[in-house]
Motif scaffolding. Structure first.
Motif, PDB file in Angstrom:
ATOM      1  N   TRP A   3       0.825  -1.203   0.000  1.00 48.21           N
ATOM      2  CA  TRP A   3       0.000   0.000   0.000  1.00 48.21           C
ATOM      3  C   TRP A   3       0.861   1.256   0.000  1.00 48.21           C
ATOM      4  O   TRP A   3       0.536   2.235  -0.676  1.00 48.21           O
ATOM      5  N   ALA A   4       1.937   1.240   0.771  1.00 47.28           N
ATOM      6  CA  ALA A   4       2.829   2.398   0.802  1.00 47.28           C
ATOM      7  C   ALA A   4       3.501   2.604  -0.557  1.00 47.28           C
ATOM      8  O   ALA A   4       3.650   3.744  -1.031  1.00 47.28           O
ATOM      9  N   PHE A   5       3.909   1.504  -1.202  1.00 57.31           N
ATOM     10  CA  PHE A   5       4.501   1.626  -2.539  1.00 57.31           C
ATOM     11  C   PHE A   5       3.491   2.181  -3.534  1.00 57.31           C
ATOM     12  O   PHE A   5       3.833   3.047  -4.358  1.00 57.31           O
ATOM     13  N   ASN A   6       2.256   1.701  -3.474  1.00 54.69           N
ATOM     14  CA  ASN A   6       1.226   2.218  -4.375  1.00 54.69           C
ATOM     15  C   ASN A   6       0.988   3.707  -4.145  1.00 54.69           C
ATOM     16  O   ASN A   6       0.836   4.475  -5.105  1.00 54.69           O
ATOM     17  N   SER A   7       0.932   4.118  -2.890  1.00 54.02           N
ATOM     18  CA  SER A   7       0.716   5.531  -2.583  1.00 54.02           C
ATOM     19  C   SER A   7       1.848   6.387  -3.135  1.00 54.02           C
ATOM     20  O   SER A   7       1.615   7.446  -3.737  1.00 54.02           O
ATOM     21  N   PHE A   8       3.086   5.938  -2.924  1.00 54.46           N
ATOM     22  CA  PHE A   8       4.220   6.720  -3.417  1.00 54.46           C
ATOM     23  C   PHE A   8       4.235   6.768  -4.936  1.00 54.46           C
ATOM     24  O   PHE A   8       4.463   7.834  -5.535  1.00 54.46           O
ATOM     25  N   LEU A   9       3.993   5.632  -5.591  1.00 57.07           N
ATOM     26  CA  LEU A   9       4.005   5.603  -7.054  1.00 57.07           C
ATOM     27  C   LEU A   9       2.905   6.485  -7.630  1.00 57.07           C
ATOM     28  O   LEU A   9       3.144   7.289  -8.549  1.00 57.07           O
ATOM     29  N   ILE A  10       1.695   6.367  -7.093  1.00 56.40           N
ATOM     30  CA  ILE A  10       0.567   7.150  -7.600  1.00 56.40           C
ATOM     31  C   ILE A  10       0.785   8.631  -7.341  1.00 56.40           C
ATOM     32  O   ILE A  10       0.568   9.473  -8.225  1.00 56.40           O
ATOM     33  N   PHE A  58       1.523  16.690  -4.519  1.00 59.32           N
ATOM     34  CA  PHE A  58       1.971  15.419  -3.947  1.00 59.32           C
ATOM     35  C   PHE A  58       1.245  15.125  -2.637  1.00 59.32           C
ATOM     36  O   PHE A  58       0.779  14.004  -2.412  1.00 59.32           O
ATOM     37  N   ILE A  59       1.146  16.125  -1.777  1.00 61.94           N
ATOM     38  CA  ILE A  59       0.457  15.918  -0.495  1.00 61.94           C
ATOM     39  C   ILE A  59      -1.022  15.600  -0.724  1.00 61.94           C
ATOM     40  O   ILE A  59      -1.591  14.706  -0.081  1.00 61.94           O
ATOM     41  N   LEU A  87      -1.499   7.309  12.164  1.00 59.03           N
ATOM     42  CA  LEU A  87      -0.088   7.685  12.263  1.00 59.03           C
ATOM     43  C   LEU A  87       0.752   7.017  11.184  1.00 59.03           C
ATOM     44  O   LEU A  87       1.678   7.628  10.642  1.00 59.03           O
ATOM     45  N   LEU A  88       0.442   5.765  10.854  1.00 60.30           N
ATOM     46  CA  LEU A  88       1.174   5.095   9.786  1.00 60.30           C
ATOM     47  C   LEU A  88       0.938   5.777   8.447  1.00 60.30           C
ATOM     48  O   LEU A  88       1.857   5.887   7.620  1.00 60.30           O
ATOM     49  N   ALA A  89      -0.299   6.237   8.217  1.00 60.79           N
ATOM     50  CA  ALA A  89      -0.594   6.933   6.966  1.00 60.79           C
ATOM     51  C   ALA A  89       0.087   8.292   6.897  1.00 60.79           C
ATOM     52  O   ALA A  89       0.469   8.750   5.811  1.00 60.79           O
ATOM     53  N   ALA A  90       0.241   8.952   8.050  1.00 59.21           N
ATOM     54  CA  ALA A  90       0.857  10.285   8.067  1.00 59.21           C
ATOM     55  C   ALA A  90       2.373  10.244   8.180  1.00 59.21           C
ATOM     56  O   ALA A  90       3.034  11.251   7.909  1.00 59.21           O
ATOM     57  N   LEU A  91       2.944   9.095   8.580  1.00 54.87           N
ATOM     58  CA  LEU A  91       4.386   9.017   8.810  1.00 54.87           C
ATOM     59  C   LEU A  91       5.208   9.372   7.576  1.00 54.87           C
ATOM     60  O   LEU A  91       6.173  10.147   7.685  1.00 54.87           O
ATOM     61  N   PRO A  92       4.897   8.861   6.374  1.00 56.25           N
ATOM     62  CA  PRO A  92       5.707   9.254   5.207  1.00 56.25           C
ATOM     63  C   PRO A  92       5.671  10.753   4.929  1.00 56.25           C
ATOM     64  O   PRO A  92       6.692  11.334   4.539  1.00 56.25           O
ATOM     65  N   ILE A 138       5.281  13.085   7.181  1.00 54.49           N
ATOM     66  CA  ILE A 138       6.089  13.729   8.226  1.00 54.49           C
ATOM     67  C   ILE A 138       7.571  13.647   7.864  1.00 54.49           C
ATOM     68  O   ILE A 138       8.323  14.630   7.982  1.00 54.49           O
ATOM     69  N   VAL A 139       8.004  12.467   7.423  1.00 55.42           N
ATOM     70  CA  VAL A 139       9.397  12.312   7.001  1.00 55.42           C
ATOM     71  C   VAL A 139       9.698  13.208   5.801  1.00 55.42           C
ATOM     72  O   VAL A 139      10.762  13.851   5.723  1.00 55.42           O
ATOM     73  N   PHE A 140       8.753  13.274   4.863  1.00 52.34           N
ATOM     74  CA  PHE A 140       8.914  14.137   3.686  1.00 52.34           C
ATOM     75  C   PHE A 140       9.069  15.594   4.099  1.00 52.34           C
ATOM     76  O   PHE A 140       9.922  16.319   3.561  1.00 52.34           O
ATOM     77  N   PHE A 141       8.278  16.039   5.053  1.00 49.33           N
ATOM     78  CA  PHE A 141       8.374  17.426   5.502  1.00 49.33           C
ATOM     79  C   PHE A 141       9.690  17.686   6.228  1.00 49.33           C
ATOM     80  O   PHE A 141      10.314  18.739   6.043  1.00 49.33           O
ATOM     81  N   LEU A 142      10.133  16.747   7.054  1.00 42.49           N
ATOM     82  CA  LEU A 142      11.388  16.933   7.777  1.00 42.49           C
ATOM     83  C   LEU A 142      12.574  17.007   6.822  1.00 42.49           C
ATOM     84  O   LEU A 142      13.534  17.749   7.063  1.00 42.49           O
ATOM     85  N   LEU A 143      12.514  16.262   5.725  1.00 44.40           N
ATOM     86  CA  LEU A 143      13.624  16.272   4.770  1.00 44.40           C
ATOM     87  C   LEU A 143      13.632  17.523   3.904  1.00 44.40           C
ATOM     88  O   LEU A 143      14.697  18.019   3.538  1.00 44.40           O
TER      89      LEU A 143
END
Length: 299
Positions: free
Chosen positions: A93-100, A225-226, A270-275, A277-282
């Motif tokens: 699911w995370a891969f699909n979200s990132f790819l889409i 993207f968001i 939190l799992l859905a928002a974690l990527p 959060i990491v994206f914003f921190l980077l």
């Protein structure tokens, strides 16, 4: 002749603000303290629900269901996260979200920049009418388009495909209008000088307009993207295959047979928002600079 003495009263002017200086309530130490205190209060109000979600997700369902206002009701445990990871295919699911989200962002930026440049510099017949239709499309709620879009996906046999999730999201009238307004502010003399040197229209767009538009293009890409990552309704409607679900849709399908599980619900959020959060921190400096320089914060 008698000379009359005149007294000139000079008013004390505040020091001129330098470029890039923070916006304060005034000059001096007291306004800085007040501004800092106000920002601290707003940050606390934003962080309290987030911290509450973290604490709730790190407790057992039995402890969370215990009556009381205190969020700390039991021992620390990661049982809610373990149950979600066991019941769902989070990595897919995370891969699909990132790819889409990445494809939606790429296609939207390409289409929106080309359309905005055509509206800003084009002289074709019907340009104003087409621009008016684009601006009017901003006011159409996305919920009204769900049924006709789904019928189109059925007509082209695209349901349960990546194309069905991606294509309806790449049409962004708001981004076209924002980019068009930014292109209007670019001096046309630069483009005319390039044309005199023999540059064609696409070369002018690629070599002159786009380099000058990096802040606005970056801001548009970030917001697209968001939005694509957080989009739940359309991927939920157009996908039934678990291997094609995005992270928000997939986590929503992880249900328990015993009613609402608050710890698991918080863990899923939190799992859905974690990527993100990491994206914003980077890329927090790029995000803040893009919003500040383009004025998209209030849009």
């Amino acid at each position: 002749m008698s000379a009359t003495a005149t007294t000139v009263r000079t008013r004390r002017r505040p020091p001129r603000e330098t470029a890039g200086a923070p916006l304060l309530l005034g000059h001096g130490r007291l306004p800085r303290v007040l501004a800092g205190a106000a920002l601290a209060v707003l940050a606390a109000l934003w962080l309290v629900p987030f911290l509450w979600a973290i604490v709730t997700s790190a407790q057992s369902e039995k402890d969370v269901s215990t009556p009381g206002l205190s969020p700390f009701k039991g021992a620390f445990t990661l049982d809610a996260y373990q149950r979600i990871l066991e019941r769902g295919n989070v990595s897919v699911w995370a891969f699909n979200s990132f790819l889409i989200a990445a494809l939606v962002t790429l296609i939207t930026v390409v289409v929106s920049t080309l359309a905005a440049y055509g509206f800003s510099r084009g002289t074709f017949r019907g340009r104003r009418a087409l621009l008016a239709v684009t601006v009017a499309a901003i006011m159409i709620p996305p919920q009204l388009l769900v049924v006709p879009l789904f019928e189109q996906m059925l007509l082209f046999n695209l349901v349960d495909t990546y194309a069905a999730v991606i294509l309806p999201q790449v049409v962004a009238p708001m981004m076209v209008f924002i980019l068009k307004r930014f292109f209007d502010g670019i001096p046309k003399e630069l483009e005319e000088a390039a044309r005199i040197d023999g540059a064609r229209e696409f070369r002018v767009f690629r070599s002159i307009v786009l380099p000058l538009s990096r802040p606005i293009v970056a801001a548009v890409a970030i917001f697209v993207f968001i939005g694509a990552w957080n989009n739940f309704m359309w991927p939920f409607i157009v996908t039934n295959d678990p291997d094609l679900m995005t992270l928000p849709v997939g986590l929503a399908t992880v249900k328990d047979a015993y009613g609402i599980q608050y710890a698991q619900s918080m863990a899923s959020a939190l799992l859905a928002a974690l990527p993100l959060i990491v994206f914003f921190l980077l890329f927090q400096r790029r995000i803040v600079n893009s919003v500040a320089t383009t004025g998209l914060g209030g849009s």
